[in-house]
Design an enzyme around this catalytic site. Structure first.
Site, PDB file in Angstrom:
ATOM      1  N   SER A 183       0.673  -1.304  -0.033  1.00 51.27           N
ATOM      2  CA  SER A 183       0.084   0.085   0.026  1.00 51.27           C
ATOM      3  C   SER A 183       0.925   1.266  -0.072  1.00 51.27           C
ATOM      4  CB  SER A 183      -0.895   0.125   1.230  1.00 51.27           C
ATOM      5  OG  SER A 183      -0.131  -0.037   2.362  1.00 51.27           O
ATOM      6  N   LYS A 205       4.467 -11.513   3.387  1.00 48.01           N
ATOM      7  CA  LYS A 205       3.146 -11.694   3.243  1.00 48.01           C
ATOM      8  C   LYS A 205       2.811 -11.625   1.754  1.00 48.01           C
ATOM      9  CE  LYS A 205      -0.057  -8.157   3.778  1.00 48.01           C
ATOM     10  NZ  LYS A 205      -0.760  -8.002   2.277  1.00 48.01           N
ATOM     11  N   GLU A 209      -9.468  -9.514   4.067  1.00 48.73           N
ATOM     12  CA  GLU A 209      -9.775  -8.368   3.771  1.00 48.73           C
ATOM     13  C   GLU A 209     -11.075  -8.130   3.090  1.00 48.73           C
ATOM     14  OE1 GLU A 209      -6.644  -6.113   1.886  1.00 48.73           O
ATOM     15  OE2 GLU A 209      -7.992  -4.205   1.533  1.00 48.73           O
TER      16      GLU A 209
END
Ligand code: KIV
Length: 287
Positions: free
Chosen positions: A53, A120, A189
């Site tokens: 992000s 991740k 998510e």
């Protein structure tokens, strides 16, 4: 009264997270992209994620797809230099774990050599083989299911996932396939709260939710979202605990006004010559 936690003296590790899952102790995770955000977050949260992000939050891209390994390494190194006590997880960017096992291992191994404790990666059962290869090389992996931002083109935008029976059951199956492959935790998510609750109770590893309701083992939000530093659209699942953007702009405007009016710098922010040297420089003339 201050709500700021005492600085951690013990490091959060993967066995720590496993123990907390058994004790039903909830986990707080946020992102950090540089030394400043890492120093603010580390004493407070349990897991610090150098998320891809960074692309939309810090680098001005519309989404995470343009983020490269070089960019991730640059930001990870800045965070790792602060030697966080929280578990430090680095996000595998788009195309860094898709091409071959060799390249995936080199990219993920490079993250660990730069100070990450784990990596991740996004995706379900089709990533299980790659997860197994990483875990076999002692690289801990956090999975990421549901609204996976690197799949934005397949999903047709940032849309809540798992809302029909097929998708919901596939997500539960994916979660278990990733757990079997060796993931130590899963980010869930943008999925319905009931689905996240079912995944969490059926897994032995912790789940970290973002837009996945209150029943996950922990929660993650982007640092800039929690502190109100992001401009533009704010997803429904974000709760900002400060209006950081306005707060910082107000402070900066006061400084700029002081500069323009001559109030800054004052005597406290200025250096002085030793006694007697004032006359020496006053009597100097250009030759
Ligand atoms: O990149 C990121 O910040 C993330 C979290 C929001 C889970 O993947």
């Amino acid at each position: 009264m201050s709500h700021i936690a005492e600085a951690r003296t013990e490091r959060v590790t993967i066995p720590t997270l496993q123990r907390w899952k058994e004790e039903r102790r909830r986990v707080a995770m946020t992102t950090a992209y540089d030394a400043v955000t890492a120093r603010i977050a580390d004493p407070i949260v349990d897991i610090v994620l150098v998320g891809d992000s960074v692309g939309n939050v810090c680098l001005g891209f519309d989404n995470t797809l343009p983020v490269s390994m070089a960019m991730m390494n640059h930001h990870l190194e800045a965070v790792a230099r602060t030697r966080p006590h929280a578990l430090l997880v680095a996000d595998m960017p788009f195309l860094s774990f898709h091409l071959s096992a060799d390249e995936t291992l080199r990219n993920a191994g490079g993250f660990l050599q730069r100070g990450a404790d784990a990596v991740k990666l996004e995706g379900g059962a089709k990533r299980a083989e790659m997860v197994r290869a990483l875990v076999d090389c002692e690289i801990p992996v956090m999975g990421h299911l549901g609204l996976t931002p690197q799949s934005i083109n397949v999903m047709g935008g940032f849309k809540v996932q798992g809302r029909n029976a097929d998708d919901a059951l596939r997500l539960l199956d994916d979660a278990h396939r990733l757990q079997e492959a060796g993931c130590f935790a899963l980010v869930l998510e943008g999925i319905p709260a009931e689905l996240a609750a079912r995944a969490t109770e059926s897994l032995t590893i912790p789940t970290i939710g973002i837009g996945a309701g209150p029943s996950c083992s922990g929660q993650v939000l982007v640092f800039h979202d929690v502190l109100g530093l992001t401009v533009g659209h704010r997803p429904k699942f974000v709760r900002a605990y400060a209006d950081g953007f306005q707060l910082l702009q107000e402070a900066l405007s006061r400084w700029a006004a002081d500069v323009r009016s001559g109030v800054f710098p004052g005597p406290r922010e200025s250096y002085r010559l030793p006694e007697g040297l004032g006359e020496t420089i006053a009597s100097w003339a250009p030759t």
